[in-house]
Design an enzyme around this catalytic site. Structure first.
Site, short mmCIF file in Angstrom:
data_model
loop_
_atom_site.label_atom_id
_atom_site.label_comp_id
_atom_site.label_asym_id
_atom_site.label_seq_id
_atom_site.Cartn_x
_atom_site.Cartn_y
_atom_site.Cartn_z
N THR A 67 0.84 -1.20 0.00
CA THR A 67 0.00 0.00 0.00
C THR A 67 0.87 1.24 0.00
O THR A 67 2.11 1.14 -0.12
CB THR A 67 -1.03 -0.07 1.16
OG1 THR A 67 -1.94 1.01 1.00
CG2 THR A 67 -0.38 0.00 2.54
N LYS A 71 3.43 1.42 -3.65
CA LYS A 71 2.80 0.69 -4.78
C LYS A 71 3.55 0.84 -6.10
O LYS A 71 3.56 -0.06 -6.92
CB LYS A 71 1.37 1.18 -4.98
CG LYS A 71 0.37 0.63 -4.00
CD LYS A 71 -0.99 1.18 -4.34
CE LYS A 71 -2.09 0.33 -3.81
NZ LYS A 71 -3.38 0.65 -4.38
N ASP A 107 -6.68 -4.74 -8.22
CA ASP A 107 -7.77 -3.75 -8.10
C ASP A 107 -8.82 -3.93 -9.20
O ASP A 107 -10.02 -3.84 -8.95
CB ASP A 107 -7.22 -2.32 -8.17
CG ASP A 107 -6.59 -1.89 -6.86
OD1 ASP A 107 -6.83 -2.55 -5.83
OD2 ASP A 107 -5.84 -0.89 -6.87
N ALA A 135 -5.85 3.50 -9.36
CA ALA A 135 -7.06 2.67 -9.21
C ALA A 135 -7.91 2.76 -10.47
O ALA A 135 -8.44 1.75 -10.95
CB ALA A 135 -7.86 3.14 -7.99
#
Ligand code: ATR
Length: 288
Positions: A67, A71, A107, A135
């Site tokens: 995280t 990333k 994701d 994302a």
């Protein structure tokens, strides 16, 4: 579960990680399936990434979630990275395959599974995606295989255009990317079936921050918000009150976690158990 000399260690690296929901989610799943695995949080500061990754190799950690803030930077410490994760430019899952660290981004598949499991049929649908960050890229890459048309709107238009162009070059039509403004949003929303917020707007602590005119939401829309803190974002609340079908960020969190779990264990994830564990934790912390 008894921890033995053979227990496989998985975990999350990031800064901060002390409020991460992943340990409860994955440990509940390991326990449910009686898998000899354990999941822990490793606080790793930005400048500690290199030594941490050496440690991961030396200690034979089996699987990792990654995280913020690692990333992107973690990719240079891996032996191999899945091509989609490379395009996205971000890895959130690592598998230690007999000493080779392989990176993935779950994701996109997490979002698609969350939508489908919530009864949202993606075939022939028109999607409006807000955001063009990590994302959003992950979701766009997975969505495009399923839907008919995708419009990407982003505060920084160059990123929306770049993402659209990449997807068009990869052989997909009916994709556009432009600036997010009141006008472009209203125009795109008119014939949208599914609206996805993949920006960080609405996230704790700025929960009152607003990206779009919420009055224009309609009952025939499906709305997905990737923000899961708070669980009920302003967007989710407004969409629900209009009678729209809603998929919250918690769903996406669980399904991307399930995809990581399956990469590490090669076993179907017990979704309901993972969801219950996350909701219990959120309830204990007063978030819901
Ligand atoms: P993530 O990995 O969670 O996607 P990110 O890559 O930093 O995080 O992307 C954050 C997204 O939220 C971007 O699309 C960003 O827009 P920009 O590309 O213009 O930066 C969007 N975002 C963040 N704050 C925003 C705000 N106040 N208004 C509009 N968009 C915002």
């Amino acid at each position: 579960m008894e921890i033995s000399g053979k227990t496989k260690v998985c975990g999350i690296i990031g800064d901060p990680v002390d409020h991460s929901l992943s340990p409860v989610m994955h440990n509940a799943a390991f326990t449910e399936l009686k898998l000899d695995f354990i999941y822990v949080a490793f606080p790793v500061k930005r400048e500690e990434l290199q030594v941490a990754m050496t440690g991961i190799r030396c200690l034979k950690v089996h699987g990792l979630n990654v995280t913020m803030p690692h990333k992107i930077a973690v990719i240079t410490h891996l032996d191999d990275t899945d091509p989609t994760a490379l395009f996205i430019g971000a890895v959130n899952t690592i598998l230690n395959k007999q000493g080779r660290l392989v990176g993935f981004n779950t994701d996109g598949m997490g979002a698609i599974r969350a939508l489908k499991k919530n009864g949202i049929d993606l075939k022939r649908k028109k999607v409006l995606l807000l955001g063009a960050g990590g994302a959003a890229k992950a979701i766009a890459c997975s969505l495009i295989k399923e839907v008919n048309e995708l419009t990407i709107l982003n505060r920084t238009p160059a990123k929306a255009k770049q993402l659209a162009q990449y997807l068009i070059r990869a052989g997909n039509n009916k994709i556009s990317g432009t600036i997010l403004s009141a006008e472009t949003f209203q125009c795109a929303l008119q014939d949208t079936d599914l609206l996805i917020n993949a920006t960080s707007v609405g996230m704790h602590p700025d929960t009152n921050q607003n990206l779009i005119d919420l009055r224009s939401l309609r009952s025939d829309l499906c709305v997905m918000d990737l923000v899961y803190n708070p669980v009920e974002t302003k967007l989710v609340r407004a969409a629900r009150s209009k009678g729209a079908k809603v998929v919250s960020g918690i769903e996406m969190l669980i399904y991307q976690g399930a995809a990581s779990f399956e990469i590490w264990t090669n076993t179907s994830a017990p979704i309901d158990i993972m969801k219950q564990a996350v909701l219990r934790k959120l309830s204990e912390s007063g978030a819901i």
